[in-house]
Write a protein that holds these residues in place. Structure first.
Motif, PDB file in Angstrom:
ATOM      1  N   ILE A   9       6.257   1.041   4.139  1.00 38.30           N
ATOM      2  CA  ILE A   9       6.803   2.291   3.599  1.00 38.30           C
ATOM      3  C   ILE A   9       7.258   2.064   2.161  1.00 38.30           C
ATOM      4  O   ILE A   9       8.055   1.170   1.876  1.00 38.30           O
ATOM      5  CB  ILE A   9       7.975   2.796   4.455  1.00 38.30           C
ATOM      6  N   MET A  10       6.736   2.914   1.260  1.00 44.81           N
ATOM      7  CA  MET A  10       7.059   2.766  -0.156  1.00 44.81           C
ATOM      8  C   MET A  10       7.450   4.114  -0.766  1.00 44.81           C
ATOM      9  O   MET A  10       6.615   4.985  -0.948  1.00 44.81           O
ATOM     10  CB  MET A  10       5.861   2.188  -0.929  1.00 44.81           C
ATOM     11  N   PRO A  11       8.727   4.307  -1.091  1.00 45.17           N
ATOM     12  CA  PRO A  11       9.138   5.500  -1.832  1.00 45.17           C
ATOM     13  C   PRO A  11       8.666   5.378  -3.284  1.00 45.17           C
ATOM     14  O   PRO A  11       8.686   4.284  -3.848  1.00 45.17           O
ATOM     15  CB  PRO A  11      10.664   5.483  -1.766  1.00 45.17           C
ATOM     16  N   LEU A  38       2.746   5.877   1.134  1.00 44.53           N
ATOM     17  CA  LEU A  38       3.333   6.163  -0.165  1.00 44.53           C
ATOM     18  C   LEU A  38       3.997   7.532  -0.104  1.00 44.53           C
ATOM     19  O   LEU A  38       3.340   8.529   0.204  1.00 44.53           O
ATOM     20  CB  LEU A  38       2.257   6.162  -1.255  1.00 44.53           C
ATOM     21  N   VAL A  39       5.281   7.583  -0.390  1.00 37.92           N
ATOM     22  CA  VAL A  39       6.004   8.855  -0.354  1.00 37.92           C
ATOM     23  C   VAL A  39       6.424   9.214  -1.780  1.00 37.92           C
ATOM     24  O   VAL A  39       7.363   8.632  -2.334  1.00 37.92           O
ATOM     25  CB  VAL A  39       7.239   8.783   0.561  1.00 37.92           C
ATOM     26  N   ASN A  40       5.700  10.153  -2.381  1.00 41.62           N
ATOM     27  CA  ASN A  40       6.050  10.636  -3.704  1.00 41.62           C
ATOM     28  C   ASN A  40       7.264  11.550  -3.591  1.00 41.62           C
ATOM     29  O   ASN A  40       7.185  12.652  -3.057  1.00 41.62           O
ATOM     30  CB  ASN A  40       4.858  11.381  -4.325  1.00 41.62           C
ATOM     31  N   ASP A  41       8.385  11.088  -4.118  1.00 38.52           N
ATOM     32  CA  ASP A  41       9.642  11.822  -3.999  1.00 38.52           C
ATOM     33  C   ASP A  41       9.844  12.739  -5.206  1.00 38.52           C
ATOM     34  O   ASP A  41      10.845  12.660  -5.914  1.00 38.52           O
ATOM     35  CB  ASP A  41      10.799  10.825  -3.875  1.00 38.52           C
ATOM     36  N   GLY A  42       8.842  13.599  -5.443  1.00 42.08           N
ATOM     37  CA  GLY A  42       8.930  14.539  -6.559  1.00 42.08           C
ATOM     38  C   GLY A  42       8.938  13.867  -7.909  1.00 42.08           C
ATOM     39  O   GLY A  42       9.621  14.318  -8.845  1.00 42.08           O
ATOM     40  N   SER A  43       8.183  12.780  -8.067  1.00 38.42           N
ATOM     41  CA  SER A  43       8.186  12.029  -9.315  1.00 38.42           C
ATOM     42  C   SER A  43       7.599  12.857 -10.463  1.00 38.42           C
ATOM     43  O   SER A  43       6.517  13.430 -10.330  1.00 38.42           O
ATOM     44  CB  SER A  43       7.384  10.735  -9.147  1.00 38.42           C
ATOM     45  N   PRO A  44       8.291  12.916 -11.620  1.00 38.89           N
ATOM     46  CA  PRO A  44       7.826  13.751 -12.730  1.00 38.89           C
ATOM     47  C   PRO A  44       6.811  13.080 -13.654  1.00 38.89           C
ATOM     48  O   PRO A  44       6.288  13.716 -14.566  1.00 38.89           O
ATOM     49  CB  PRO A  44       9.125  14.040 -13.494  1.00 38.89           C
ATOM     50  N   ASP A  45       6.513  11.791 -13.429  1.00 39.68           N
ATOM     51  CA  ASP A  45       5.566  11.093 -14.297  1.00 39.68           C
ATOM     52  C   ASP A  45       4.175  11.087 -13.664  1.00 39.68           C
ATOM     53  O   ASP A  45       3.832  11.963 -12.870  1.00 39.68           O
ATOM     54  CB  ASP A  45       6.058   9.677 -14.584  1.00 39.68           C
ATOM     55  N   ASP A  91       9.867  -1.529  -2.285  1.00 35.26           N
ATOM     56  CA  ASP A  91      10.246  -0.650  -3.388  1.00 35.26           C
ATOM     57  C   ASP A  91       9.125  -0.655  -4.420  1.00 35.26           C
ATOM     58  O   ASP A  91       8.527  -1.704  -4.695  1.00 35.26           O
ATOM     59  CB  ASP A  91      11.563  -1.108  -4.017  1.00 35.26           C
ATOM     60  N   SER A  92       8.873   0.488  -5.020  1.00 36.30           N
ATOM     61  CA  SER A  92       7.663   0.656  -5.827  1.00 36.30           C
ATOM     62  C   SER A  92       7.718  -0.005  -7.202  1.00 36.30           C
ATOM     63  O   SER A  92       6.738   0.049  -7.943  1.00 36.30           O
ATOM     64  CB  SER A  92       7.336   2.145  -5.980  1.00 36.30           C
ATOM     65  N   ASP A  93       8.835  -0.628  -7.563  1.00 33.95           N
ATOM     66  CA  ASP A  93       8.860  -1.446  -8.776  1.00 33.95           C
ATOM     67  C   ASP A  93       8.894  -2.941  -8.436  1.00 33.95           C
ATOM     68  O   ASP A  93       9.022  -3.785  -9.324  1.00 33.95           O
ATOM     69  CB  ASP A  93      10.025  -1.076  -9.689  1.00 33.95           C
TER      70      ASP A  93
END
Length: 312
Positions: A9-11, A38-45, A91-93
């Motif tokens: 699981i990766m936010p 992959l859970v895109n948490d409303g990322s603006p990039d 974690d995605s970083d």
């Protein structure tokens, strides 16, 4: 025999500069039977587009898009959609060592463990450094993982049996969500295996949530400790109650050093330290070196805090 499926699981939120390295570390695993959620948490990039691109190239990758709700809500959405027997968080970083999944799964099977925990490195590298370190393995129960100092109250860096998440989802809208839930997963587990093998890479990201906390400190973590202390107090487990108070005192002592605290926050931290120290100063479960440190801090908090800052 069918290979065991592992759910990862990766936010994802504002990590376009790290995301390729992170996902590639999953694709390069020596163990191949996994699903990456992959859970895109409303990322603006551009992170959502990167996620979709990888998913179009590998059917093991699933992408979920949601409005921004924080890392806990993203992880919970991932938990709602897992199909694997084991679960891990990334974690995605950050990124995995190529042997991360295979090493932890083999230990989990060998010792019939509910949680397998590894060591981690932190820094700013893009590839996992080569480190030759003799592996040490410890097998503990849900008490000794705390009392012998093996517990790491962080969600990532562990492989979990799926059943641990039943009725124990991650609390949302909390800054220190790991502090609220990880100890509960430990305590629910019957058997825990700990290896010192360095398999997880934690990236020092100046734009992360925790980096922001250091600039504008919040005291949400105190609620998590108080909740844990109350839990063990209610079930009359004195050793675990005292252990929890001890770690709360350590956290409060370190927090007191933060120069960004307001005068009111620092006073609040000190008052809570005094309260918990008074409950454990005669405890047989607290090491003498910590009792000495806490005793000195209780008398002269500013002086002890200054000395500790110089040692850093």
């Amino acid at each position: 025999m069918k290979k065991i499926l592992i759910s990862i699981i990766m936010p994802v939120y504002k990590v376009e500069n790290y995301l390729h390295t992170c996902i590639e570390s999953v694709l390069n695993q020596t163990y191949s039977n996994w699903e990456l959620i992959l859970v895109n948490d409303g990322s603006p990039d551009n992170s959502p587009e990167i996620c979709d691109e990888y998913a179009s190239q590998d059917q093991r990758i699933k992408v979920f898009h949601k409005p921004n709700g924080g890392v806990a809500s993203a992880r919970n959405l991932g938990l709602d959609n897992i199909t694997g027997e084991y679960v891990t968080f990334l974690d995605s970083d950050d990124f995995f060592h190529p042997d991360y999944l295979e090493s932890l799964l083999n230990l989990g099977i060998q010792y019939s463990a509910d949680i397998v925990q590894c060591g981690f490195i932190r820094g700013v590298e893009k590839t996992f450094p080569i480190i030759n370190k003799k592996q040490e393995i410890k097998m503990v129960d849900n008490y000794d993982v705390f009392l012998k100092g093996y517990a790491k109250i962080i969600v990532w860096g562990k492989l979990y049996k799926k059943y641990l998440f039943e009725e124990l989802k991650i609390p949302e809208n909390k800054l220190f969500e790991d502090d609220f839930i990880t100890w509960r997963w430990y305590f629910k587990a019957k058997k825990i295996v700990v290896t010192n093998k360095l398999l997880y890479y934690y990236t020092d990201n100046n734009e992360s949530t925790m980096a922001g906390y250091e600039k504008k400190p919040r005291l949400d973590f105190m609620e998590a400790y108080e909740e844990r202390i109350e839990f063990f107090k209610n079930i009359s487990v004195k050793s675990m109650e005292d252990y929890s108070r001890m770690h709360f005192c350590k956290a409060l002592l370190l927090t007191y050093e933060n120069k960004m605290l307001t005068k009111e926050q620092r006073q609040y931290v000190y008052i809570n330290f005094q309260k918990n120290w008074s409950n454990i100063k005669y405890s047989k479960y607290i090491p003498i070196h910590l009792k000495t440190l806490f005793y000195m801090f209780n008398i002269a908090p500013k002086s002890v805090s200054y000395i500790l800052s110089l040692k850093k």
